[in-house]
Design a protein around this motif. Structure first.
Motif, PDB file in Angstrom:
ATOM      1  N   TRP A   1      -3.939  16.562   8.235  1.00  0.00           N
ATOM      2  CA  TRP A   1      -2.742  16.654   7.394  1.00  0.00           C
ATOM      3  C   TRP A   1      -3.004  16.020   6.022  1.00  0.00           C
ATOM      4  CZ3 TRP A   1       2.508  14.058   9.129  1.00  0.00           C
ATOM      5  CH2 TRP A   1       3.535  14.464   8.276  1.00  0.00           C
ATOM      6  N   ILE A   2      -3.631  14.851   6.033  1.00  0.00           N
ATOM      7  CA  ILE A   2      -3.928  14.142   4.784  1.00  0.00           C
ATOM      8  C   ILE A   2      -4.905  14.930   3.928  1.00  0.00           C
ATOM      9  CG2 ILE A   2      -5.091  12.087   3.856  1.00  0.00           C
ATOM     10  CD1 ILE A   2      -3.832  10.539   6.272  1.00  0.00           C
ATOM     11  N   GLU A   3      -5.945  15.485   4.558  1.00  0.00           N
ATOM     12  CA  GLU A   3      -6.930  16.249   3.795  1.00  0.00           C
ATOM     13  C   GLU A   3      -6.281  17.450   3.111  1.00  0.00           C
ATOM     14  OE1 GLU A   3     -10.111  15.554   3.050  1.00  0.00           O
ATOM     15  OE2 GLU A   3      -9.650  13.632   4.010  1.00  0.00           O
ATOM     16  N   SER A   4      -5.396  18.121   3.819  1.00  0.00           N
ATOM     17  CA  SER A   4      -4.707  19.265   3.212  1.00  0.00           C
ATOM     18  C   SER A   4      -3.797  18.815   2.080  1.00  0.00           C
ATOM     19  CB  SER A   4      -3.887  20.016   4.269  1.00  0.00           C
ATOM     20  OG  SER A   4      -4.735  20.679   5.175  1.00  0.00           O
ATOM     21  N   ALA A   5      -3.125  17.683   2.269  1.00  0.00           N
ATOM     22  CA  ALA A   5      -2.233  17.164   1.230  1.00  0.00           C
ATOM     23  C   ALA A   5      -3.001  16.819  -0.028  1.00  0.00           C
ATOM     24  CB  ALA A   5      -1.493  15.930   1.757  1.00  0.00           C
ATOM     25  N   VAL A   6      -4.145  16.179   0.130  1.00  0.00           N
ATOM     26  CA  VAL A   6      -4.971  15.806  -1.022  1.00  0.00           C
ATOM     27  C   VAL A   6      -5.468  17.056  -1.740  1.00  0.00           C
ATOM     28  CG1 VAL A   6      -7.143  14.725  -1.717  1.00  0.00           C
ATOM     29  CG2 VAL A   6      -5.647  13.577  -0.065  1.00  0.00           C
ATOM     30  N   LYS A   7      -5.927  18.038  -0.962  1.00  0.00           N
ATOM     31  CA  LYS A   7      -6.492  19.262  -1.539  1.00  0.00           C
ATOM     32  C   LYS A   7      -5.432  20.089  -2.264  1.00  0.00           C
ATOM     33  CE  LYS A   7      -7.394  22.580   1.305  1.00  0.00           C
ATOM     34  NZ  LYS A   7      -8.027  23.367   2.394  1.00  0.00           N
ATOM     35  N   LEU A   8      -4.247  20.190  -1.679  1.00  0.00           N
ATOM     36  CA  LEU A   8      -3.250  21.120  -2.206  1.00  0.00           C
ATOM     37  C   LEU A   8      -2.279  20.500  -3.206  1.00  0.00           C
ATOM     38  CD1 LEU A   8      -2.386  23.062   1.085  1.00  0.00           C
ATOM     39  CD2 LEU A   8      -3.910  23.771  -0.769  1.00  0.00           C
ATOM     40  N   THR A   9      -2.105  19.191  -3.161  1.00  0.00           N
ATOM     41  CA  THR A   9      -1.080  18.579  -4.018  1.00  0.00           C
ATOM     42  C   THR A   9      -1.622  17.548  -4.997  1.00  0.00           C
ATOM     43  OG1 THR A   9      -0.521  16.669  -2.605  1.00  0.00           O
ATOM     44  CG2 THR A   9       0.491  18.795  -2.057  1.00  0.00           C
ATOM     45  N   GLY A  10      -2.820  17.026  -4.745  1.00  0.00           N
ATOM     46  CA  GLY A  10      -3.374  16.026  -5.633  1.00  0.00           C
ATOM     47  C   GLY A  10      -2.941  14.608  -5.343  1.00  0.00           C
ATOM     48  N   ILE A  11      -2.181  14.394  -4.279  1.00  0.00           N
ATOM     49  CA  ILE A  11      -1.810  13.030  -3.903  1.00  0.00           C
ATOM     50  C   ILE A  11      -3.068  12.215  -3.635  1.00  0.00           C
ATOM     51  CG2 ILE A  11      -1.603  13.567  -1.434  1.00  0.00           C
ATOM     52  CD1 ILE A  11       0.640  11.525  -1.230  1.00  0.00           C
ATOM     53  N   LYS A  12      -3.055  10.938  -3.978  1.00  0.00           N
ATOM     54  CA  LYS A  12      -4.210  10.093  -3.711  1.00  0.00           C
ATOM     55  C   LYS A  12      -4.347   9.876  -2.209  1.00  0.00           C
ATOM     56  CE  LYS A  12      -3.991   7.575  -8.091  1.00  0.00           C
ATOM     57  NZ  LYS A  12      -3.799   6.241  -8.727  1.00  0.00           N
ATOM     58  N   ARG A  13      -5.593   9.936  -1.733  1.00  0.00           N
ATOM     59  CA  ARG A  13      -5.840   9.785  -0.299  1.00  0.00           C
ATOM     60  C   ARG A  13      -5.313   8.435   0.216  1.00  0.00           C
ATOM     61  NH1 ARG A  13     -10.188  11.694  -0.302  1.00  0.00           N
ATOM     62  NH2 ARG A  13     -10.056  13.591   0.935  1.00  0.00           N
ATOM     63  N   ALA A  14      -5.503   7.387  -0.559  1.00  0.00           N
ATOM     64  CA  ALA A  14      -5.037   6.059  -0.132  1.00  0.00           C
ATOM     65  C   ALA A  14      -3.525   6.038   0.038  1.00  0.00           C
ATOM     66  CB  ALA A  14      -5.476   5.005  -1.154  1.00  0.00           C
ATOM     67  N   ASP A  15      -2.805   6.705  -0.869  1.00  0.00           N
ATOM     68  CA  ASP A  15      -1.343   6.754  -0.757  1.00  0.00           C
ATOM     69  C   ASP A  15      -0.919   7.537   0.484  1.00  0.00           C
ATOM     70  OD1 ASP A  15      -1.010   5.303  -3.080  1.00  0.00           O
ATOM     71  OD2 ASP A  15      -0.760   7.078  -4.361  1.00  0.00           O
ATOM     72  N   ALA A  16      -1.587   8.663   0.730  1.00  0.00           N
ATOM     73  CA  ALA A  16      -1.243   9.481   1.895  1.00  0.00           C
ATOM     74  C   ALA A  16      -1.511   8.719   3.193  1.00  0.00           C
ATOM     75  CB  ALA A  16      -2.031  10.790   1.873  1.00  0.00           C
ATOM     76  N   CYS A  17      -2.644   8.010   3.232  1.00  0.00           N
ATOM     77  CA  CYS A  17      -2.986   7.229   4.429  1.00  0.00           C
ATOM     78  C   CYS A  17      -1.961   6.127   4.666  1.00  0.00           C
ATOM     79  CB  CYS A  17      -4.376   6.622   4.287  1.00  0.00           C
ATOM     80  SG  CYS A  17      -5.726   7.796   4.458  1.00  0.00           S
ATOM     81  N   ALA A  18      -1.566   5.443   3.585  1.00  0.00           N
ATOM     82  CA  ALA A  18      -0.597   4.349   3.722  1.00  0.00           C
ATOM     83  C   ALA A  18       0.751   4.880   4.216  1.00  0.00           C
ATOM     84  CB  ALA A  18      -0.431   3.625   2.390  1.00  0.00           C
ATOM     85  N   LEU A  19       1.209   5.981   3.634  1.00  0.00           N
ATOM     86  CA  LEU A  19       2.490   6.559   4.036  1.00  0.00           C
ATOM     87  C   LEU A  19       2.443   7.055   5.482  1.00  0.00           C
ATOM     88  CD1 LEU A  19       3.340   8.529   0.776  1.00  0.00           C
ATOM     89  CD2 LEU A  19       4.564   6.541   1.677  1.00  0.00           C
ATOM     90  N   ALA A  20       1.319   7.678   5.850  1.00  0.00           N
ATOM     91  CA  ALA A  20       1.173   8.182   7.223  1.00  0.00           C
ATOM     92  C   ALA A  20       1.191   7.029   8.219  1.00  0.00           C
ATOM     93  CB  ALA A  20      -0.118   8.978   7.352  1.00  0.00           C
ATOM     94  N   GLY A  21       0.499   5.932   7.871  1.00  0.00           N
ATOM     95  CA  GLY A  21       0.479   4.782   8.767  1.00  0.00           C
ATOM     96  C   GLY A  21       1.851   4.166   8.950  1.00  0.00           C
ATOM     97  N   GLU A  22       2.586   4.006   7.861  1.00  0.00           N
ATOM     98  CA  GLU A  22       3.932   3.445   7.960  1.00  0.00           C
ATOM     99  C   GLU A  22       4.851   4.365   8.757  1.00  0.00           C
ATOM    100  OE1 GLU A  22       4.990   0.565   7.173  1.00  0.00           O
ATOM    101  OE2 GLU A  22       3.252  -0.179   6.082  1.00  0.00           O
ATOM    102  N   MET A  23       4.708   5.668   8.528  1.00  0.00           N
ATOM    103  CA  MET A  23       5.498   6.635   9.286  1.00  0.00           C
ATOM    104  C   MET A  23       5.209   6.543  10.774  1.00  0.00           C
ATOM    105  SD  MET A  23       4.892   9.694  11.035  1.00  0.00           S
ATOM    106  CE  MET A  23       3.384  10.276  10.292  1.00  0.00           C
ATOM    107  N   LEU A  24       3.917   6.437  11.117  1.00  0.00           N
ATOM    108  CA  LEU A  24       3.534   6.387  12.531  1.00  0.00           C
ATOM    109  C   LEU A  24       4.047   5.110  13.182  1.00  0.00           C
ATOM    110  CD1 LEU A  24       1.975   8.031  14.608  1.00  0.00           C
ATOM    111  CD2 LEU A  24      -0.075   6.764  13.992  1.00  0.00           C
ATOM    112  N   LEU A  25       3.963   3.994  12.472  1.00  0.00           N
ATOM    113  CA  LEU A  25       4.472   2.735  12.997  1.00  0.00           C
ATOM    114  C   LEU A  25       5.975   2.813  13.245  1.00  0.00           C
ATOM    115  CD1 LEU A  25       3.991  -0.267  13.673  1.00  0.00           C
ATOM    116  CD2 LEU A  25       4.380  -0.779  11.255  1.00  0.00           C
ATOM    117  N   GLY A  26       6.717   3.354  12.285  1.00  0.00           N
ATOM    118  CA  GLY A  26       8.160   3.474  12.448  1.00  0.00           C
ATOM    119  C   GLY A  26       8.548   4.434  13.548  1.00  0.00           C
ATOM    120  N   THR A  27       7.804   5.540  13.658  1.00  0.00           N
ATOM    121  CA  THR A  27       8.081   6.510  14.723  1.00  0.00           C
ATOM    122  C   THR A  27       7.867   5.888  16.093  1.00  0.00           C
ATOM    123  OG1 THR A  27       7.400   8.331  13.273  1.00  0.00           O
ATOM    124  CG2 THR A  27       7.469   8.780  15.637  1.00  0.00           C
ATOM    125  N   GLY A  28       6.790   5.108  16.233  1.00  0.00           N
ATOM    126  CA  GLY A  28       6.540   4.422  17.495  1.00  0.00           C
ATOM    127  C   GLY A  28       7.675   3.495  17.869  1.00  0.00           C
TER     128      GLY A  28
END
Length: 281
Positions: A183-210
């Motif tokens: 998901w992150i790789e596609s986001a970086v490729k298609l939108t230009g979001i920084k990988r570090a930002d995507a990883c941080a957001l994904a981690g926080e999302m996963l923690l909250g979902t848990g």
């Protein structure tokens, strides 16, 4: 209490770290042995006071509870090695899912359990699966699970469900991480979001979902309904995933179970050969 580790690879060293970091044990309460002594030396330097055993037998002699953290096909060799110094009061714990309680109880005179840990214990989280042998008293179970509770949630399961429960608790972090990576790789490729930002957001999302699933009272289905407004963006994306992933999780479960059965068959053969040899001699 004295706890021993035979095998200090990835999961053995993680458990040692979790026990010490959580305050469950002090390094002086732990003895460890490995066929590569330098690995134990590294642990003793990291945790001053941890005892470097010169052999697996020494680890057993110095311990009340012994974790066997070796590969499935190494179990029989290790058991044969330590057998002369094992007594009925020892608790020996396998952390390897294909190794069955019947394998251990037929080969050892002591109490046995099987514990399936998770990499999530590194941050004091996740479930540790517990399957106890018949010789384990309620007091023994309480002691062992009490240790695990310092850095995880002990969760008793039936041995017949070892594989599927391990898929979630032990393999799950890798499966979910793979999903996030794609998901992150596609986001970086298609939108230009920084990988570090995507990883941080994904981690926080996963923690909250848990937390929503464990503390918030949601089921996965209820959580999807809570987020996805009919006709909205999330609902449309969910429909895409439902179509694209149809059958994937059936195949995933078949894959892990087929490998488990393959390993179990090999172990049955190894332990059966050992039993035949004992009867002959």
């Amino acid at each position: 209490m004295k706890v021993g580790f035979i095998g200090t690879g990835s999961m053995g060293s993680l458990l040692i770290y979790a026990l010490i970091q959580s305050g469950a044990l002090e390094p002086r309460q732990i003895a460890a042995s490995n066929r590569t002594p330098s690995k134990v030396r590294q642990l003793s330097l990291r945790y001053p006071g941890l005892h470097e055993s010169q052999s697996n037998r020494e680890t057993v002699i110095r311990s009340n509870i012994i974790f066997l953290c070796v590969k499935p096909l190494e179990f029989k060799h290790v058991i044969d090695d330590i057998l002369p110094v094992v007594n009925s009061n020892h608790i020996i714990v396998s952390i390897t899912s294909p190794v069955q309680l019947r394998h251990l109880e037929s080969s050892l005179p002591c109490k046995v359990s099987k514990i399936i840990p998770s990499v999530t214990h590194q941050v004091g989280s996740g479930a540790s699966l517990c399957i106890h042998g018949e010789r384990m008293t309620p007091e023994d179970r309480s002691v062992l699970e009490g240790l695990l509770s310092h850095f995880s949630r002990p969760y008793q399961v039936d041995e017949a469900c070892t594989r599927i429960t391990s898929d979630f608790s032990s393999c799950g972090p890798a499966f979910i991480s793979f999903f996030l990576e794609q998901w992150i790789e596609s986001a970086v490729k298609l939108t230009g979001i920084k990988r570090a930002d995507a990883c941080a957001l994904a981690g926080e999302m996963l923690l909250g979902t848990g937390k929503l699933l464990t503390e918030g009272g949601y089921t996965p289905q209820e959580l999807q309904a809570r987020v996805a407004v009919p006709g909205g963006i999330t609902a449309q994306a969910l429909a895409l995933m439902k179509n694209s992933l149809d059958g994937v999780f059936d195949s995933l479960i078949h894959t892990t179970h087929d490998k488990y059965e393959e390993d179990l068959s090999k172990l049955d053969e190894v332990f059966r050969a050992g039993e035949i040899n004992r009867q002959q001699y």
